[in-house]
Design a protein around this motif. Structure first.
Motif, short mmCIF file in Angstrom:
data_model
loop_
_atom_site.label_atom_id
_atom_site.label_comp_id
_atom_site.label_asym_id
_atom_site.label_seq_id
_atom_site.Cartn_x
_atom_site.Cartn_y
_atom_site.Cartn_z
N PHE A 156 0.71 -1.26 0.23
CA PHE A 156 -0.03 0.13 -0.24
C PHE A 156 1.30 1.39 -0.36
N ILE A 157 0.41 1.85 -1.23
CA ILE A 157 1.49 3.56 -1.18
C ILE A 157 0.55 4.32 -0.63
N GLN A 158 -0.33 4.75 -0.80
CA GLN A 158 -1.05 5.85 -0.18
C GLN A 158 -2.74 5.21 -0.75
N GLY A 159 -3.33 6.23 -0.18
CA GLY A 159 -4.86 6.90 -1.12
C GLY A 159 -5.67 8.24 -0.58
N LEU A 160 -6.54 8.12 -1.41
CA LEU A 160 -6.90 9.94 -1.15
C LEU A 160 -8.39 8.95 -0.42
N THR A 161 -9.03 10.00 0.02
CA THR A 161 -10.67 9.90 0.54
C THR A 161 -11.65 11.25 0.94
N ARG A 162 -12.46 10.95 0.99
CA ARG A 162 -13.19 12.14 0.79
C ARG A 162 -15.18 11.56 1.30
N THR A 163 -15.63 12.92 2.02
CA THR A 163 -16.97 12.14 2.18
C THR A 163 -17.88 13.62 1.92
N GLU A 164 -18.84 12.54 1.02
CA GLU A 164 -20.07 13.60 0.63
C GLU A 164 -21.20 13.17 1.45
N ARG A 165 -21.74 14.40 2.19
CA ARG A 165 -22.24 14.31 3.35
C ARG A 165 -24.17 13.11 3.00
N ASP A 166 -24.49 13.84 1.54
CA ASP A 166 -25.42 12.99 1.36
C ASP A 166 -25.65 12.02 0.66
N ARG A 167 -24.35 11.21 0.83
CA ARG A 167 -23.58 9.75 -0.51
C ARG A 167 -23.10 8.86 0.51
N GLY A 168 -22.24 8.91 0.79
CA GLY A 168 -20.89 8.37 1.29
C GLY A 168 -19.57 8.67 1.22
N SER A 169 -18.60 7.68 1.76
CA SER A 169 -17.33 8.30 1.51
C SER A 169 -16.50 7.52 0.53
N VAL A 170 -15.71 8.26 -0.49
CA VAL A 170 -15.12 7.70 -1.53
C VAL A 170 -13.33 7.34 -1.23
N TYR A 171 -12.91 6.10 -1.38
CA TYR A 171 -11.43 5.55 -1.56
C TYR A 171 -10.37 5.23 -2.15
N GLU A 172 -9.63 6.20 -2.49
CA GLU A 172 -8.69 5.43 -3.90
C GLU A 172 -7.68 4.80 -3.58
N LEU A 173 -7.35 3.74 -3.37
CA LEU A 173 -6.74 3.38 -2.56
C LEU A 173 -5.75 2.62 -3.90
N VAL A 182 -10.37 1.32 -6.65
CA VAL A 182 -11.35 2.90 -5.95
C VAL A 182 -12.36 1.95 -5.23
N LEU A 183 -13.48 2.46 -3.32
CA LEU A 183 -13.91 1.62 -2.57
C LEU A 183 -15.20 3.00 -2.78
N PHE A 184 -15.95 2.40 -2.24
CA PHE A 184 -17.07 3.45 -1.85
C PHE A 184 -18.45 2.79 -0.51
N ARG A 185 -18.11 3.83 0.55
CA ARG A 185 -19.37 3.30 1.78
C ARG A 185 -20.39 4.54 1.52
N PRO A 186 -21.34 3.84 1.15
CA PRO A 186 -22.89 4.55 0.91
C PRO A 186 -22.99 4.50 2.30
N PHE A 187 -22.81 5.02 3.67
CA PHE A 187 -23.04 5.01 4.57
C PHE A 187 -23.49 3.81 5.17
N GLY A 188 -22.08 2.67 4.56
CA GLY A 188 -23.07 1.63 4.94
C GLY A 188 -21.55 0.32 4.73
N PRO A 189 -21.14 -0.76 4.37
CA PRO A 189 -20.71 -1.83 4.21
C PRO A 189 -19.81 -1.08 2.77
N VAL A 190 -18.17 -1.62 2.75
CA VAL A 190 -17.62 -0.68 1.57
C VAL A 190 -18.03 -1.83 0.62
N VAL A 191 -18.49 -0.91 -0.73
CA VAL A 191 -18.86 -1.28 -1.53
C VAL A 191 -18.06 -0.79 -3.08
N LYS A 192 -17.05 -2.30 -3.80
CA LYS A 192 -15.78 -2.19 -4.93
C LYS A 192 -16.67 -1.62 -5.75
N VAL A 193 -15.85 -0.73 -5.99
CA VAL A 193 -16.81 0.25 -7.35
C VAL A 193 -15.39 -0.85 -8.65
#
Length: 436
Positions: free
Chosen positions: A212-229, A243-254
């Motif tokens: 693992f090198i680095q990751g980017l993350t941010r949260t859209e308040r009405d959608r969920g959190s985005v992770y780019e690893l 790229v992973l997405f957590r729609p205020f629940g379990p992480v979903v692979k994009v």
């Protein structure tokens, strides 16, 4: 005489009345005294078997009373459940009749339909489709952009706190630390899963946390959190982005795809006017980083005026003779210095058919090969711009507050992955069309 006799008579009558009242009060107390008191006293205070049997009897009576009360409550709960079930059946029958007749009120469809696991997945999928990670969102201004936080295994680089806190810090909060570690573990599970080995074009390998090198993350308040690893690939210039997405629940692979940076050429455009000594320091760093370590760069210098241009040409010629590097372009303009004008001219001067990544740079900026790798990983043609935040906008006394001694000025200018050029990897804009 008569008065004395009358006083003596009144005194005697008063004494007699007082005596009678006292006797009546005593008789009243004796009459109101409980009769069982004398019989219970031996039971309470004698140490024989009579007192133990009395206590056991009293406890048994209390236990029977509580048992009857519990049974009564259980019967009432059962009756309420039966009544609720009857009302539910009546409501279900009413909804069925209304649906059959086509008069089901709007908004009551969810009551008629029993939620299932597929409904939950469909909801998460709708959240993902509406999120910015999949579809671009038109923003009213640059102030509506949600900045990314960059994180590694041990550090988090955040922008929203500004100078109130140290931008580079360890994740102190346990929930934040568990969130990032759990995301990396989910990504490793996805990369090492059996689905990744079905692709014949991809080499079979096992990823570990060290990849693992680095990751980017941010949260859209009405959608969920985005992770780019970003993970290491098969070679030094190959990387795997997940790229992973957590729609205020379990992480979903994009999505998951390999990123090959071996053919990504960076065109470093530097507007310049005079300042030959600063350019000498810049070209020295360019030789050490871009020529010796990276080699996939092109330098475009847009020079304004004629003063000291011979010194700039001599530095470029000397670099060419000593390193055999030919990736230079020198453009001379007889105009007043304008950084925007220089960047525009340098961009339009690219004549090759190969697409190129533009790095708008100043002569005072120092960087490392890791920073060039970050540029290649975080920028995407036509979709995403990598926008570093310059170190000079921050106070070194705050940035290096945890250091006993401040580094030298040259070390403070160095931009690398550990944040000396602080916040250099934070601001990433998604889905912004770029014309090169």
């Amino acid at each position: 005489m008569f008065k004395r006799w009358l006083l003596a008579l009144l005194a005697r009558v008063g004494l007699i009345v007082l005596g009678l009242c006292s006797c009546l009060f005593l008789f009243y107390l004796l009459a109101c005294k409980p009769k069982s008191h004398s019989s219970e006293q031996p039971l309470l205070w004698t140490g024989g078997t009579t007192s133990k049997e009395g206590y056991l009897t009293l406890l048994q009576e209390r236990e029977d009373s509580h048992r009857h009360y519990i049974n009564s409550l259980t019967k009432q709960i059962a009756q309420l459940k039966e009544a609720l079930q009857e009302r539910t059946l009546q409501l279900q029958e009413s909804l069925d009749k209304a649906k059959t007749k086509g008069i089901l009120p709007q908004g009551l469809e969810s009551l008629h339909k029993t939620p299932t696991q597929s409904d939950l997945k469909e909801f998460f999928r709708s959240q993902l489709n509406q999120a910015e990670v999949n579809s671009g969102v038109k923003l009213p201004s640059e102030y509506a952009v949600i900045p990314y936080d960059t994180f590694t295994v041990h550090r988090v680089y955040q922008l929203e706190t500004g100078l109130t806190r140290h931008p580079e810090e360890r994740p102190v909060r346990r929930d934040r630390r568990d969130e990032l570690i759990g995301t990396v573990e989910t990504a490793l599970h996805a990369l090492n899963g059996p689905q990744q080995h079905t692709d014949s074009n991809r080499r079979k390998r096992t990823y570990s946390p060290s990849d693992f090198i680095q990751g980017l993350t941010r949260t859209e308040r009405d959608r969920g959190s985005v992770y780019e690893l970003m993970f290491k690939g098969d070679g030094p210039q190959d990387f795997t982005q997940l790229v992973l997405f957590r729609p205020f629940g379990p992480v979903v692979k994009v999505k998951s795809h390999s990123v090959d940076t071996s053919h990504m050429l960076i065109n470093i455009i530097v507007p310049l006017s005079k300042r030959s000594e600063a350019f000498r320091q810049f070209i020295h760093n360019f030789r050490e980083v871009c020529i010796k370590q990276d080699g996939r760069v092109h330098l475009t210098v847009v020079y304004f005026g004629r003063d000291q241009i011979d010194q700039v040409k001599a530095m470029l010629d000397q670099t060419h003779r000593e390193t055999r590097f030919r990736g230079f372009t020198l453009i001379q303009l007889n105009e007043e210095f304008s950084r925007g004008r220089g960047l525009d001219v340098g961009t339009r001067a690219w004549r090759r058919s190969q697409n190129v990544l533009l790095f708008f740079c100043d002569v005072d900026i120092h960087f490392t090969a890791d920073f060039l790798t970050s540029c290649r990983l975080n920028a995407e043609p036509g979709k995403r711009v990598y926008y570093p935040v310059l170190f000079s906008q921050y106070n070194p006394a705050i940035i290096y507050s945890n250091h006993t001694l401040l580094p030298s000025v040259q070390q403070q200018l160095v931009g690398d992955k550990e944040g000396k050029w602080i916040l250099e990897r934070f601001w990433v804009w998604h889905d912004m069309p770029v014309q090169v």
